[in-house]
Design a protein around this motif. Structure first.
Motif, mmCIF file in Angstrom:
data_model
loop_
_atom_site.group_PDB
_atom_site.id
_atom_site.type_symbol
_atom_site.label_atom_id
_atom_site.label_comp_id
_atom_site.label_asym_id
_atom_site.label_seq_id
_atom_site.Cartn_x
_atom_site.Cartn_y
_atom_site.Cartn_z
ATOM 1 N N GLN A 89 0.829 -1.203 0.000
ATOM 2 C CA GLN A 89 0.000 0.000 0.000
ATOM 3 C C GLN A 89 0.866 1.256 0.000
ATOM 4 O O GLN A 89 0.621 2.199 -0.758
ATOM 5 N N THR B 5 -10.482 -8.854 2.545
ATOM 6 C CA THR B 5 -9.274 -8.396 1.853
ATOM 7 C C THR B 5 -8.686 -9.552 1.048
ATOM 8 O O THR B 5 -8.645 -10.687 1.506
ATOM 9 N N GLY C 94 -6.240 -5.523 -1.936
ATOM 10 C CA GLY C 94 -7.405 -4.660 -1.968
ATOM 11 C C GLY C 94 -8.483 -5.277 -1.111
ATOM 12 O O GLY C 94 -8.386 -6.433 -0.712
ATOM 13 N N LEU D 275 -15.027 -0.943 -3.188
ATOM 14 C CA LEU D 275 -13.630 -1.323 -3.336
ATOM 15 C C LEU D 275 -12.788 -0.291 -2.611
ATOM 16 O O LEU D 275 -12.981 0.913 -2.781
ATOM 17 N N LYS D 276 -11.855 -0.761 -1.804
ATOM 18 C CA LYS D 276 -11.003 0.140 -1.024
ATOM 19 C C LYS D 276 -9.556 -0.317 -1.113
ATOM 20 O O LYS D 276 -9.269 -1.502 -1.175
ATOM 21 N N ARG D 277 -8.676 0.665 -1.062
ATOM 22 C CA ARG D 277 -7.238 0.433 -0.956
ATOM 23 C C ARG D 277 -6.706 -0.544 -2.002
ATOM 24 O O ARG D 277 -5.902 -1.412 -1.710
ATOM 25 N N ILE D 278 -7.148 -0.350 -3.234
ATOM 26 C CA ILE D 278 -6.638 -1.160 -4.338
ATOM 27 C C ILE D 278 -5.199 -0.708 -4.568
ATOM 28 O O ILE D 278 -4.947 0.438 -4.939
#
Length: 159
Positions: A22, A58, A71, A82-85
């Motif tokens: 990340q 996740t 992600g 969708l988060k933190r791809i």
């Protein structure tokens, strides 16, 4: 891509590697944005707690035994987000992000979601184009938090 991808649900012991990917993915975006990406405020402890607290949300991608992308799906039924791809920069533009999102979509369907949203900054048009190639459509544009000269582009896809 010549090496096979291995995609699976993330485990709490993946926290350090997820955090590192990340950071590697979001840090290069910081100079192009008027505010620091919120993902850069999260640390390894945050990820460990998240992976323990919200199992099965996740997904991680490994290539040759190395975690190269991650992600997650947040939200409540029937619509997820969708988060933190994040794809490590050395693996971007090689199909890893597409495979990650496809795996998250399949995973979201298994969890009972019928639609996914994705938000990206307007100042990151490549991100918007990425989601559009995967079948997401723009549904809203909203100002980023007050005092920050940017907008969030909201996109959706029915699963």
């Amino acid at each position: 891509m010549t090496s096979p991808l291995f995609i699976r649900e993330a485990l709490p012991e993946d926290a350090a590697a997820v955090w590192a990917v990340q950071q590697a993915a979001f840090l290069p975006l910081a100079p192009r944005l008027p505010s620091r990406p919120t993902a850069l405020r999260e640390d390894e402890a945050y990820w460990r707690q998240h992976l323990e607290r919200v199992p099965r949300r996740t997904v991680v991608v490994h290539v040759d035994g190395e975690l190269v992308a991650a992600g997650r799906v947040d939200g409540a039924m029937p619509q997820g987000e969708l988060k933190r791809i994040a794809v490590h920069p050395s693996w971007q533009s090689r199909g890893v992000g597409r495979r990650l999102v496809e795996a998250l979509e399949a995973h979201a369907r298994e969890l009972g979601f019928v639609r996914l949203r994705a938000g990206t900054r307007k100042r990151l048009p490549d991100n918007q184009a990425f989601y559009e190639r995967l079948g997401y459509r723009v549904v809203a544009l909203e100002p980023y938090p007050p005092g920050i000269d940017d907008h969030t582009v909201w996109m959706e896809k029915d699963l």
